[in-house]
Design an enzyme around this catalytic site. Structure first.
Site, PDB file in Angstrom:
ATOM      1  N   GLU A   1      66.360  63.232  49.741  1.00 28.79           N
ATOM      2  CA  GLU A   1      65.299  63.953  48.149  1.00 28.79           C
ATOM      3  C   GLU A   1      66.716  64.404  47.670  1.00 28.79           C
ATOM      4  OE1 GLU A   1      63.499  66.914  45.136  1.00 28.79           O
ATOM      5  OE2 GLU A   1      63.023  66.409  47.075  1.00 28.79           O
ATOM      6  N   ASP A   2      67.509  64.760  48.641  1.00 25.41           N
ATOM      7  CA  ASP A   2      69.274  65.748  48.209  1.00 25.41           C
ATOM      8  C   ASP A   2      70.039  64.843  48.650  1.00 25.41           C
ATOM      9  OD1 ASP A   2      67.850  67.810  46.602  1.00 25.41           O
ATOM     10  OD2 ASP A   2      67.000  69.083  48.403  1.00 25.41           O
TER      11      ASP A   2
END
Length: 360
Positions: free
Chosen positions: A128-129
């Site tokens: 996600e990051d």
């Protein structure tokens, strides 16, 4: 007072006996070159081992002391990737971002979770990051770890908007349905627990928002999974921000009267041990003061002050069989006069999560 039979099942056994869809073992062949740059020890940059990293050192020491023999080679590679992927990122409190996945992994290590679960905890934010993809994780660490990370990422995208109880219940069911592998939920709960432990750096409105979500969604999920200690801590942390005044009053009283509470509880347990242990060798007697949110609920529902709440203590007696549970109940009722209407038999009628005990 609760009495339970010695019929506990470890979380490791729980997750290993629940089927997971699409999970296998081993990395996929023929794709190693695609993730060469992600592999620790590559030509670009030497990977940092756990022991050489101030944050990773805590995890390395915890693995040394773990009862289970973890796959250190796998976890070293996973840590190297996670540390490299999050290298330029910081948390709001200024800590290196890698501290968060390490803390989540430590929580799961305390629960006795397996290799893949610890690995997925270290990697749970990379998709996600960071630029790392699920495909690259699958190639580097196998489909099991990648599927767990993907599941945690999907849970994080389920929106929490409605505060109506029916909609909150639907959200809990959505969580359960989305997490085809129960370990995904356990990782997500550990992730939320560490975020709640460090919530003080968030703006006030965000603290309240996250606390309400924790109280309405995550704490009930922990309860349904039988994770009582996690449920209790999540509720207490959420209450701290939802009603800081009420939380502070209870905490202040507990701190001010701690010795009195401990002495009273110790006397009760001593009397019970003196009667139970000679007749039931190997029995376990333990006690605790009710946690903050439990006391808060009693004050709110019964419209009483803290001094008017008498149900502040709990004693647990664990014996070897169901028959022994009922026999010990007779001893307890001989020692202390039971309050009418306060007896519950969860052995003959277990709770939905299969919790079984006698309450009096």
């Amino acid at each position: 007072m609760t009495g339970g039979c010695r019929r506990w099942m470890t979380l490791r056994h729980l997750v290993h006996t629940m089927p997971a869809e699409g999970l296998g073992g081993g990395a996929e062949p023929g794709l190693q070159l695609a993730v060469q740059e992600l592999q620790p020890g590559g030509p670009e940059e030497e990977a940092v081992s756990m022991r050489d990293d101030p944050v990773g050192r805590r995890l390395a020491e915890a693995l040394d002391q773990a009862e289970y023999a973890y796959d250190r080679e796998l976890l070293e590679r996973v840590f190297g990737l996670a540390q490299k992927a999050h290298k330029e990122q910081l948390r709001l409190n200024g800590d290196a971002y890698i501290s968060h996945p390490v803390e989540v992994a430590l929580i799961l290590l305390e629960l006795g979770m397996d290799n893949e679960c610890i690995a997925a905890a270290l990697l749970h934010d990379v998709v996600e990051d960071t630029p790392v993809t699920t495909k690259e994780l699958r190639t580097a660490f196998g489909p099991d770890v990648a599927t767990l990370v993907e599941g945690v990422t999907k849970l994080g995208k389920i929106p929490y908007t409605s505060k109506e109880e029916e909609q909150v219940e639907n959200l809990r069911k959505m969580f359960m349905a989305t997490a085809k592998d129960i370990r995904v939920l356990i990782i997500k709960l550990a992730d939320r627990l560490h975020n709640m432990r460090t919530l003080e750096v968030m703006p006030d409105f965000k603290r309240r928002e996250k606390s309400r979500e924790t109280m309405e969604v995550y704490a009930p999920l922990a309860h349904r999974l039988g994770m009582q200690r996690m449920k209790v801590e999540l509720e207490d942390l959420a209450l701290r921000y939802l009603d800081p005044v009420g939380y502070g009053e209870i905490q202040h009283d507990f701190a001010e009267n701690r010795s009195e509470h401990e002495q009273f509880l110790g006397d009760i347990m001593a009397r019970i041990r003196a009667r139970v242990e000679p007749e039931f060798p190997g029995s376990q007697v333990s006690g605790r003061i009710k946690h903050t949110y439990s006391v808060y609920q009693k004050m709110y529902k019964q419209n009483k002050t803290l001094r008017e709440i008498y149900d502040l203590y709990a004693v647990r007696i664990i014996v070897d069989s169901m028959v022994d549970c009922y026999n010990v109940l007779g001893i307890v009722h001989d020692l202390f006069k039971p309050i009418p209407g306060k007896f519950k038999d969860y052995i003959s009628t277990p709770k939905p999560n299969m919790y079984q005990s006698l309450h009096t």
